[in-house]
Design an enzyme around this catalytic site. Structure first.
Site, PDB file in Angstrom:
ATOM      1  N   HIS A 114       0.864  -1.250   0.186  1.00  0.00           N
ATOM      2  CA  HIS A 114      -0.006   0.085   0.112  1.00  0.00           C
ATOM      3  C   HIS A 114       0.829   1.090  -0.114  1.00  0.00           C
ATOM      4  O   HIS A 114       1.992   1.298   0.639  1.00  0.00           O
ATOM      5  CB  HIS A 114      -1.138   0.160   0.951  1.00  0.00           C
ATOM      6  CG  HIS A 114      -0.428   0.417   2.419  1.00  0.00           C
ATOM      7  ND1 HIS A 114      -0.170   1.742   3.098  1.00  0.00           N
ATOM      8  CD2 HIS A 114      -0.067  -0.568   3.616  1.00  0.00           C
ATOM      9  CE1 HIS A 114      -0.045   1.627   4.048  1.00  0.00           C
ATOM     10  NE2 HIS A 114       0.107   0.396   4.395  1.00  0.00           N
ATOM     11  N   ASP A 126       5.753   2.826   7.233  1.00  0.00           N
ATOM     12  CA  ASP A 126       4.281   2.367   6.713  1.00  0.00           C
ATOM     13  C   ASP A 126       3.478   3.505   5.947  1.00  0.00           C
ATOM     14  O   ASP A 126       2.815   4.293   6.063  1.00  0.00           O
ATOM     15  CB  ASP A 126       3.575   2.496   8.266  1.00  0.00           C
ATOM     16  CG  ASP A 126       2.069   1.713   8.158  1.00  0.00           C
ATOM     17  OD1 ASP A 126       1.621   1.290   6.879  1.00  0.00           O
ATOM     18  OD2 ASP A 126       1.148   2.060   9.047  1.00  0.00           O
ATOM     19  N   GLU A 160      -5.593   1.856   1.866  1.00  0.00           N
ATOM     20  CA  GLU A 160      -5.379   0.601   2.868  1.00  0.00           C
ATOM     21  C   GLU A 160      -5.480   1.296   4.326  1.00  0.00           C
ATOM     22  O   GLU A 160      -6.168   0.166   4.969  1.00  0.00           O
ATOM     23  CB  GLU A 160      -3.935   0.080   2.681  1.00  0.00           C
ATOM     24  CG  GLU A 160      -4.004  -1.150   3.329  1.00  0.00           C
ATOM     25  CD  GLU A 160      -3.111  -0.968   4.671  1.00  0.00           C
ATOM     26  OE1 GLU A 160      -2.863  -2.103   5.692  1.00  0.00           O
ATOM     27  OE2 GLU A 160      -2.899   0.357   5.366  1.00  0.00           O
ATOM     28  N   GLU A 161      -5.177   2.444   4.746  1.00  0.00           N
ATOM     29  CA  GLU A 161      -5.579   2.768   6.117  1.00  0.00           C
ATOM     30  C   GLU A 161      -6.795   3.000   6.322  1.00  0.00           C
ATOM     31  O   GLU A 161      -7.018   3.137   7.554  1.00  0.00           O
ATOM     32  CB  GLU A 161      -4.715   3.986   6.283  1.00  0.00           C
ATOM     33  CG  GLU A 161      -3.136   4.000   5.820  1.00  0.00           C
ATOM     34  CD  GLU A 161      -2.271   2.957   7.194  1.00  0.00           C
ATOM     35  OE1 GLU A 161      -3.134   2.407   8.011  1.00  0.00           O
ATOM     36  OE2 GLU A 161      -1.153   2.955   7.253  1.00  0.00           O
ATOM     37  N   ASP A 189       4.253  -4.883   3.607  1.00  0.00           N
ATOM     38  CA  ASP A 189       3.679  -3.635   4.187  1.00  0.00           C
ATOM     39  C   ASP A 189       4.555  -3.595   5.539  1.00  0.00           C
ATOM     40  O   ASP A 189       4.448  -4.636   6.481  1.00  0.00           O
ATOM     41  CB  ASP A 189       2.145  -4.202   4.794  1.00  0.00           C
ATOM     42  CG  ASP A 189       1.515  -3.055   5.463  1.00  0.00           C
ATOM     43  OD1 ASP A 189       2.099  -1.912   5.616  1.00  0.00           O
ATOM     44  OD2 ASP A 189       0.401  -3.078   5.653  1.00  0.00           O
ATOM     45  N   HIS A 289       2.011   5.302  12.798  1.00  0.00           N
ATOM     46  CA  HIS A 289       0.818   6.028  12.665  1.00  0.00           C
ATOM     47  C   HIS A 289       1.074   7.425  13.373  1.00  0.00           C
ATOM     48  O   HIS A 289       0.159   8.136  13.747  1.00  0.00           O
ATOM     49  CB  HIS A 289      -0.275   5.415  13.126  1.00  0.00           C
ATOM     50  CG  HIS A 289      -1.028   4.300  12.252  1.00  0.00           C
ATOM     51  ND1 HIS A 289      -1.971   3.790  12.335  1.00  0.00           N
ATOM     52  CD2 HIS A 289      -0.589   3.756  10.987  1.00  0.00           C
ATOM     53  CE1 HIS A 289      -2.379   2.894  11.269  1.00  0.00           C
ATOM     54  NE2 HIS A 289      -1.166   3.078  10.472  1.00  0.00           N
TER      55      HIS A 289
END
Length: 499
Positions: A114, A126, A160-161, A189, A289
């Protein structure tokens, strides 16, 4: 990698006895992917985020700029690219799909990552890490003018998130015939976590935790990645198919999947720190994140190893020459199997037959109404009746034997699809067994029952037949309800012997 917002994708746990993995076919040697090139892509993604509000999230300008950057690299290298748009939560998202010319269009190996970040930061680990690593692998394919046996397709997923929205859109909008052409999907990922672990998706459920195995073929993808890390002396551990990344939509429709992962917000244990180094009691990625997920948030060693693992998988799987088929039976036509070949069977119902099976349900699927391929399979009583137990195996053993099969010299492998389903009234006296009978007899699959509910789900078994090279053999399949009044169903499909 998104947070765990969806339910775990459940699958059946397999217990296979006496199976020997098939030997891999010959393949071209994999290249070493330059770490500097991967990091250069990460720097570009960082700059894109900085110029677009600090992130590369779905519906934000930084995401489309990221997709255009990747697409420009691929177009210049000779890939055929498509920017597939979709809408989620009122915003337009994009999947970037890139096909390398050549290879068998009916045998596609797909590699994906992603490309989006969360809104809080640039998302460099990420998942700039996976995106950059597969991009550099794709560019190396072009530099080497690789001519793979399989058709190679790379994908960068949007949203994706937000819950796997891009990959789900892609899979949902593929016609069934196109889905069937994708024989494997590799997902990458978070492959550069600063406090890295070395995890490989547990395709065969050998860890026995969480979700069951991936679709048939997932174990082989796992094995290929394990082989690479073994070759460089790095131990690995399994990670569950828990539905948190873009393999989810693929395994949901039966496409085999695999991939690597270096850890997210989970805490590294003392045992893991002893295994891999790093800091025990600290998250694999403390910036998961968060705004600090920048180019400073990447473990170069982990990123380098995983990029090379990706290339190893692409070259090993993509260029391997398929083995020659010596004998196979999909059960679409009668080929001479014999029921009760020794005249000793005791089952009164649920006798093996070739046919179009009817689905039965009792606390879950028992007899599967769908086959692995075509319309027919070998099934223990193909009819359904008014209740699940009307045509299941009762009274003891039922067996069926193949016609004689003459095997050549050389390395030989048997593969077949199978299931055994039973109710909680079963026991270990019930079973499904597959034997190969020549000058000697070898049991290549044995699955016992248990006093628990087991739903039917197709699985794949493989075994070496090298000990039978040069002989004429028969395959004998038998199943038993030896626990009294227990519900037992079994099926076999797509039996194949290759050299």
């Amino acid at each position: 990698m998104r947070s765990p917002l969806v339910a775990v994708i459940a699958a059946l746990t397999l217990t296979l006895a006496a199976l020997v993995p098939a030997a891999p076919a010959s393949a071209a040697a994999a290249p070493d992917i330059p770490l500097a090139n991967v990091k250069a892509h990460l720097s570009q993604l960082q700059s894109i985020a900085a110029a677009n509000g600090g992130n590369r999230a779905h519906g934000r300008p930084g995401y489309l700029a990221s997709a255009n950057y990747v697409r420009g690299q691929l177009d210049a290298a000779g890939f055929s690219t498509v920017l597939q748009s979709f809408t989620y939560n009122g915003a337009t998202g994009y999947n970037l799909i890139a096909d390398w010319p050549g290879g068998d269009p009916n045998d596609i190996l797909m590699v994906g990552a992603h490309l989006d970040s969360v809104t809080a930061g640039p998302g460099i680990n990420d998942n700039g890490s996976g995106s950059a690593a597969i991009l550099e692998t794709a560019l190396e394919v072009a530099r080497q003018s690789l001519q793979p046996v399989k058709h190679l397709r790379f994908a960068w997923w949007g949203a994706e998130e937000q819950g796997l929205r891009g990959s789900q859109f892609y899979v949902n909008n593929l016609p069934a015939a196109e889905r069937a052409r994708i024989k494997g999907y590799l997902n990458f990922d978070m492959v550069g976590s600063p406090n890295a672990g070395y995890f490989i998706y547990d395709g065969d459920n050998s860890d026995g935790t969480g979700s069951g195995p991936g679709p048939a073929g997932s174990a082989a993808l796992e094995r290929t990645l394990q082989d690479y890390f073994t070759s460089i002396g790095v131990p690995t551990r399994g990670t569950d198919f828990d539905g948190r990344s873009d393999y989810g939509p693929f395994i949901a429709v039966g496409i085999p999947a695999g991939g690597t992962f270096t850890g997210a917000e989970g805490t590294k244990s003392s045992a893991q720190a002893e295994l891999w180094g790093g800091t025990a009691g600290q998250a694999f990625d403390v910036c998961y994140h968060r705004s600090c997920d920048t180019t400073a948030n990447v473990n170069d060693t982990a990123l380098d190893r995983n990029a090379d693992a990706i290339a190893y998988a692409v070259w090993t799987i993509g260029t391997a020459v398929p083995p020659a088929v010596i004998w196979q039976d999909t059960f679409e036509t009668a080929t001479g199997w014999t029921v009760d070949p020794n005249g000793a069977d005791t089952a009164t119902t649920g006798v093996w037959e070739r046919g179009d099976p009817a689905a039965t349900t009792s606390s879950g699927a028992k007899q599967l109404g769908t086959t692995v391929s075509g319309t027919n399979d070998l099934v223990t009583g193909r009819l359904a009746g008014s209740s699940a137990g009307d045509y299941d195996i009762d009274g003891g053993v039922t067996s069926i034997q193949s016609p004689p099969i003459t095997l050549p010299a050389g390395a030989l492998n048997l593969s077949l699809s199978w299931y055994l389903a039973h109710g909680s009234n079963s026991s270990s006296a019930d079973y499904l067994r597959v034997r190969v009978v020549g000058s000697t007899t070898a049991t290549v699959l044995y699955q016992a029952g248990a006093a628990t509910n087991r739903n039917g789900a197709w699985a794949t078994a493989t075994a070496s037949l090298n000990a039978f090279a040069g002989q004429t053999v028969r395959i004998v399949i038998d199943a038993a309800d030896a626990s009294g009044a227990s519900l037992v169903e079994a099926g076999v499909d797509d039996v194949k012997i290759t050299n």
